[in-house]
Design an enzyme around this catalytic site. Structure first.
Site, PDB file in Angstrom:
ATOM      1  N   TYR A 105       0.884   6.483   6.951  1.00 19.41           N
ATOM      2  CA  TYR A 105      -0.412   6.289   6.305  1.00 19.41           C
ATOM      3  C   TYR A 105      -1.081   7.626   5.997  1.00 19.41           C
ATOM      4  O   TYR A 105      -1.505   7.879   4.868  1.00 19.41           O
ATOM      5  CB  TYR A 105      -1.353   5.430   7.160  1.00 19.41           C
ATOM      6  N   LYS A 139      -1.998   9.473   2.517  1.00 21.09           N
ATOM      7  CA  LYS A 139      -3.324   9.930   2.095  1.00 21.09           C
ATOM      8  C   LYS A 139      -3.259  11.361   1.575  1.00 21.09           C
ATOM      9  O   LYS A 139      -3.889  11.706   0.574  1.00 21.09           O
ATOM     10  CB  LYS A 139      -4.303   9.839   3.264  1.00 21.09           C
ATOM     11  N   ASP A 145       0.686  -3.526   6.260  1.00 19.87           N
ATOM     12  CA  ASP A 145       0.196  -2.452   5.391  1.00 19.87           C
ATOM     13  C   ASP A 145       1.265  -1.672   4.646  1.00 19.87           C
ATOM     14  O   ASP A 145       1.004  -0.551   4.211  1.00 19.87           O
ATOM     15  CB  ASP A 145      -0.623  -1.441   6.201  1.00 19.87           C
ATOM     16  N   HIS A 155       0.510   1.951   2.693  1.00 21.33           N
ATOM     17  CA  HIS A 155       1.126   3.235   2.996  1.00 21.33           C
ATOM     18  C   HIS A 155       2.009   3.708   1.843  1.00 21.33           C
ATOM     19  O   HIS A 155       1.882   4.836   1.373  1.00 21.33           O
ATOM     20  CB  HIS A 155       1.971   3.123   4.261  1.00 21.33           C
ATOM     21  N   ASN A 175      -4.891 -11.664   6.806  1.00 24.26           N
ATOM     22  CA  ASN A 175      -6.068 -10.908   6.389  1.00 24.26           C
ATOM     23  C   ASN A 175      -5.668  -9.756   5.497  1.00 24.26           C
ATOM     24  O   ASN A 175      -4.535  -9.290   5.508  1.00 24.26           O
ATOM     25  CB  ASN A 175      -6.833 -10.382   7.607  1.00 24.26           C
ATOM     26  N   GLU A 178      -7.814  -6.132   4.302  1.00 24.12           N
ATOM     27  CA  GLU A 178      -9.034  -5.340   4.351  1.00 24.12           C
ATOM     28  C   GLU A 178      -9.203  -4.585   3.038  1.00 24.12           C
ATOM     29  O   GLU A 178     -10.019  -4.948   2.196  1.00 24.12           O
ATOM     30  CB  GLU A 178      -8.923  -4.385   5.537  1.00 24.12           C
ATOM     31  N   GLU A 205      -6.715  -0.267  -1.723  1.00 19.76           N
ATOM     32  CA  GLU A 205      -5.429   0.357  -1.426  1.00 19.76           C
ATOM     33  C   GLU A 205      -4.284  -0.531  -1.885  1.00 19.76           C
ATOM     34  O   GLU A 205      -3.209  -0.028  -2.246  1.00 19.76           O
ATOM     35  CB  GLU A 205      -5.331   0.687   0.060  1.00 19.76           C
TER      36      GLU A 205
END
Length: 989
Positions: free
Chosen positions: A400, A404, A475, A479, A550, A552, A556
């Site tokens: 991750y 970024k 995720d 990522h 879920n 968030e 992304e």
């Protein structure tokens, strides 16, 4: 001041009004040791040896994730992130399932059958200015089963794009159900006993019982059960049963809500639904097409049915808001269902339905119409120059935080290119290339910065993992989206790097892992993270929260979709590009509905918020996994800000509403993540955003942002205005902005030939190769996406811009023999074997045949950046060469070991003096190789690519070849294995 909070989720802890604790016991892991088995993909590779934690769950889940699938279930990897995945991925409920929120119904599997819930009134908790949530929680009305059924484990017998078939068998009795997104019907096949409907939410009110059909109400919800002709239903002590006339099938429908509960209305609905009750759905399938000419995405949602009775093969479905607002060719009934996503509208008598959505385009970056000259350009260039020493600014080494950093560097490279700052562009691209090459190489003994493919799960996991990307398979689209987007930027400037025989194949694997776009590729599940019917991604899939799955950071998720568009366009892969356009366009509509509720129709009254930080299967929460701060609850659905995030400005008035709520809930202007929030505001009110930015020059940038990008974004939107969604283009990298009625047309051409883009209002825009151009209110052309690319695809920068003539005191020292190489032994350097192009690096500084095994130390770079500039190099030379040029390129294999040192990078230069006259006719400087902090040799080869090259090769006549090796970055020394290890192979016969 509120302190910055580390970004991302903490597994199992939700900063919300509901305390939720899930305990996972007995999880142990022993790190793998030994040499990893590498599978090559072009110039890259991944490992097939376990190097870190794997997904876990009940029983032998880590090694046998198919243990809860029947023999009839589809072959290949299991879907891990679907709304129903807890049936297969049993993590905390080891026998049955978590609640499955399909909408308009929710279900849960139990030992005696399938539970039904039709919660129509939400539970709202929290406050209108703090964390809060709304939930249409699972609240059971009844269970469907077979009399005396009791199974130890519920398995899965089949699945399709948005349906699943759970299966019960206790050795005597069996039941198979089929349930799905948007289906008011549930279908059953049974054996070994009577079908029974056992109310668990109170006694049913039976309002119709005639022949094979029975209508009943529980907790205010109307249902109808349809048995085959000749069967009947009995009611005893509230329980409803039928022998199904021995035919073993039936269906149950939830009727839509109506203004009245009159018996005649119910009877009419029961009859309408009854026409389709025995057309059992056996499969679902989506197909999509991006019509580039019209700028539309056309999607077909198809249903396969089996006529159990009669000839009718059509069915009844209900559509989410993002679907019915884009419906084409059909008219939904006025009938609706309440759901956690707003009103679902009914279509009856269909075998498919279609939607048509406008694709409004993405850009590699905003054009520099406002920062292209004057003081603003000077400010931007100063901010870019300040980033050269650390373009990635990575805050961690996991997938991750590495991602970024890659995203940050990609923004810097794009902006620097637009304004002609080739030095900063080169530094940023080099950082991207070095990082990706490192992660995309599974060298022997390497256990970090590596991708591992697990065949059982059908997944590619990057290690070090983070935020559950290994144990939870969370995720991956978050990522990997950063990796793919950065690779797309690099591919524009270095297309050879992106070839499939180089590193493009590794990028494709990341794409396929998160959202496999090819149904024929059985290595990964089809569209793992993207919920086809719901229209958006799910970050996690095992559903161990009693609230479903879920997601968030919707933004992304969109970063991943945009990355596919950019990568597909850069590499000419239209399948990837079109998959990206489909996900991007569909999810943009879903975000407007379910995260932003831009039309103020879907969030329940009393919730009090204009946005949610998280969408759950059963509702939404003004909350995040990691913070209760309003800046982060709202900002997590805004970052990263890129040219692929213009969808956040499709409803500019909403941006102002969203920002106003932030200020209200925060008790004032934001104090953290201000740059992200200002950039979001700029899509609705750019003048206000620019004023806030200029008034707060000392703000702290968000972890993946830079001052240069924030200024570029806000200043240029202040000139351009907001995205104009009334116009489309016939090119995927094109869009329109509107400021006070004046339009600016923008298109980016990342190819090597000129391009003409036509917009739907008839405007045409010609864009030069490698440029972004504008027309209308602003006419501008900038950028050089193919600048400095030689025919081989390797950057050959202008030395005056990217490789300045070095200071002799820094680049051509008289090396200290203790740090570099002694004067070569003439016996080794002047008289090498004349017939061998393979030259080993020898202890005395020669290039000849294999010698005595040895090592030599490559001195550290002293903390400075020596990229492209030899500093205290080790020098290996061969002279007096007479050889015929055979074509091709130099190859080499240097054995490097930085031991446990972090941040080292070793670089090599090969120089050819063809005639021995003291002038080097060909000089090849290769990109540096970032070593890992794991003891053991790594292999630095020519596959890293050329940083620069001058001159041409030819025959050697009394010629000289020199190899220089030095540290480009890092403060620590690196060991170079020589004698019989490191070698260079000259392209000579």
């Amino acid at each position: 001041m509120k302190p910055p909070v580390p970004h991302r989720r903490t597994p199992w802890v939700l900063a919300s009004t509901t305390a939720l604790a899930v305990f996972v016991a007995g999880l142990t892991f022993t790190a793998a040791t030994g040499t990893a088995e590498a599978a090559t993909v072009g110039a890259g590779s991944y490992t097939t040896d376990r190097v870190g934690p794997l997904p876990t769950g009940c029983g032998e889940m880590s090694t046998n994730p198919r243990q809860f699938a029947t023999a009839n279930a589809p072959a290949g990897p299991i879907p891990t992130n679907d709304w129903w995945s807890s049936l297969l991925w049993k993590k905390t409920n080891c026998s049955f399932s978590e609640p499955l929120h399909a909408h308009p119904l929710s279900y849960q599997a139990f030992t005696d059958g399938l539970g039904f819930s039709a919660t129509s009134t939400p539970t709202i908790s929290g406050t209108a200015t703090g964390v809060g949530e709304f939930k249409y929680a699972y609240s059971e009305d009844f269970r469907v089963g077979v009399t005396a059924l009791g199974v130890p484990i519920v398995k899965v017998d089949d699945w399709s794009d948005w349906t699943v078939s759970p299966y019960w068998s206790d050795g005597v009795r069996t039941m198979r159900a089929t349930i799905g997104h948007g289906l008011p019907f549930s279908y059953f096949e049974t054996s070994g006993g009577e079908a029974n409907i056992n109310p668990t939410g109170g006694s049913p009110t039976v309002w119709s019982n005639s022949g094979s059909t029975i209508g009943f109400t529980i907790k205010g919800h109307d249902y109808v059960a349809y048995a085959p002709t000749g069967a009947s239903w009995s009611v005893s002590n509230g329980r409803i049963t039928s022998n199904l006339a021995g035919k073993g099938y039936f269906s149950i429908a939830l009727l839509p809500t109506t203004p009245t509960t009159e018996a005649t209305v119910r009877a009419e609905l029961a009859a309408t639904y009854g026409q389709h009750a025995h057309a059992h759905i056996t499969g679902t399938r989506v197909s999509y097409a991006y019509n580039q000419a019209s700028g539309t995405v056309n999607t077909t949602y198809g249903f396969t049915t089996e006529a159990k009775q009669g000839t009718t093969t059509k069915t009844v479905v209900s559509l989410y808001p993002h679907q019915w607002k884009a419906l084409t060719g059909s008219t939904p009934l006025t009938l609706t269902y309440p759901s956690a996503r707003g009103r679902m509208k009914v279509l009856a008598g269909v075998s498919e339905f279609r939607t048509s959505m406008k694709y409004h385009g993405v850009l590699p970056e905003l054009p520099a119409v406002g920062t292209g000259s004057g003081a603003d350009l000077a400010q931007l260039k100063d901010q870019l120059a300040a980033l050269r020493g650390n373009p990635m600014d990575a805050r961690g080494g996991d997938t991750y935080w590495t991602g970024k950093g890659l995203g940050r560097a990609a923004r810097i490279a794009e902006i620097a290119d637009l304004v002609g700052d080739t030095e900063t562009r080169t530094v940023a691209l080099n950082a991207i290339r070095t990082t990706l090459n490192d992660w995309f190489t599974a060298a022997p003994g390497k256990t970090a910065r590596i991708f591992y493919y697990d065949e059982n799960w059908g997944t590619l996991i990057g290690y070090p993992a983070s935020y559950g990307s290994d144990l939870e398979l969370n995720d991956h689209h978050f990522h990997y989206g950063y990796f793919i987007a950065a690779a797309a930027t690099l591919a524009k400037f270095d297309p050879s790097w992106a070839r499939q025989d180089q590193y493009g194949g590794m990028v494709d694997l990341l794409i396929r892992d998160a959202n496999n776009y090819s149904r024929s590729d059985t290595r990964f599940p089809y569209l793992r993270d993207f919920d086809i019917y719901a229209g958006h991604d799910w970050a996690s899939g095992h559903g161990s929260f009693h609230a479903g799955n879920n997601q968030e950071s919707s933004s992304e998720g969109m970063n991943f979709a945009n990355a596919l568009i950019q990568w597909g366009q850069a590499t000419g892969n239209t399948a990837v590009r079109d998959a990206g356009v489909f996900i991007y366009t569909t999810q943009a509509a879903a975000i407007q509905e379910y995260w932003f509720d831009a039309d103020d129709e879907n969030f329940p009254e009393g919730f009090g918020h204009s946005t949610v930080g998280m969408v759950w299967g059963d509702g939404g929460a003004y909350a995040t996994w990691f913070s209760a701060e309003p800046e982060m609850i709202q900002g997590i659905n805004m970052l990263p800000v890129t040219g692929g995030h213009l969808y956040m400005g499709y409803n500019p008035d909403y941006n102002k509403v969203n920002y106003a709520e932030l200020v209200r809930n925060n008790g004032g202007e934001p104090t953290v993540w201000r740059d992200i929030l200002w950039q979001f505001l700029a899509l609705g009110d750019p003048d206000a955003a620019l004023s806030k930015l200029r008034a707060n020059p000392g703000y702290t940038p968000e972890e993946g942002e830079s001052r240069a990008h924030t200024f570029h974004w806000i200043r240029n939107l202040a000139a351009l205005g907001q995205p104009d969604t009334s116009i489309t283009a016939n090119h995927p990298l094109a869009t329109v902005f509107n400021r006070n009625g004046s339009r600016t047309y923008v298109a980016s051409n990342i190819t090597a030939t000129p391009l003409t883009v036509t917009f739907s209002d008839g405007t045409s825009l010609t864009v030069a190769a490698g440029k972004t151009a504008t027309k209308g209110a602003h006419t501008w052309s900038g950028g050089n996406a193919n600048g400095g690319i030689d025919p081989t695809g390797s950057p050959s920068p202008d030395p005056s811009e990217t490789s300045p003539s070095p200071d002799p005191s820094e680049t051509s020292p008289s090396p200290d023999p203790s740090e570099t190489s002694p004067s070569p032994d003439p016996s080794e350097t002047s008289t090498p074997p004349s017939d061998s192009p393979t030259r080993y690096l020898l202890p005395a500084g020669g290039l000849a045949g294999a010698g005595t095994p040895s090592t030599v130390t490559v001195a550290g770079a002293g903390g400075a950046n020596r990229d492209g500039t030899p500093h205290n190099p080790l020098v290996f030379t061969s002279t007096g060469l007479d050889m015929t040029y055979a074509g091709g390129q130099t190859t080499f294999d240097l054995f490097l070991d930085a031991n446990q040192a972090v941040g080292n990078g070793v670089q090599a230069r090969v120089s050819y003096d063809l005639t021995g006259d003291g002038t080097f006719d060909r000089v090849e400087t290769y990109r540096y190789f970032a070593t890992d902090p794991v003891p053991g040799y790594e292999h630095y080869t020519q596959n890293v690519g050329l940083l620069s090259s001058t001159g041409t090769l030819g025959n050697l006549s009394n010629g000289t070849v020199k190899v220089e090796v030095w540290s480009a970055i890092g403060v620590n020394p690196t060991t170079l294995g020589i004698g019989d290890q490191s070698f260079v192979k000259l392209p000579y016969a």
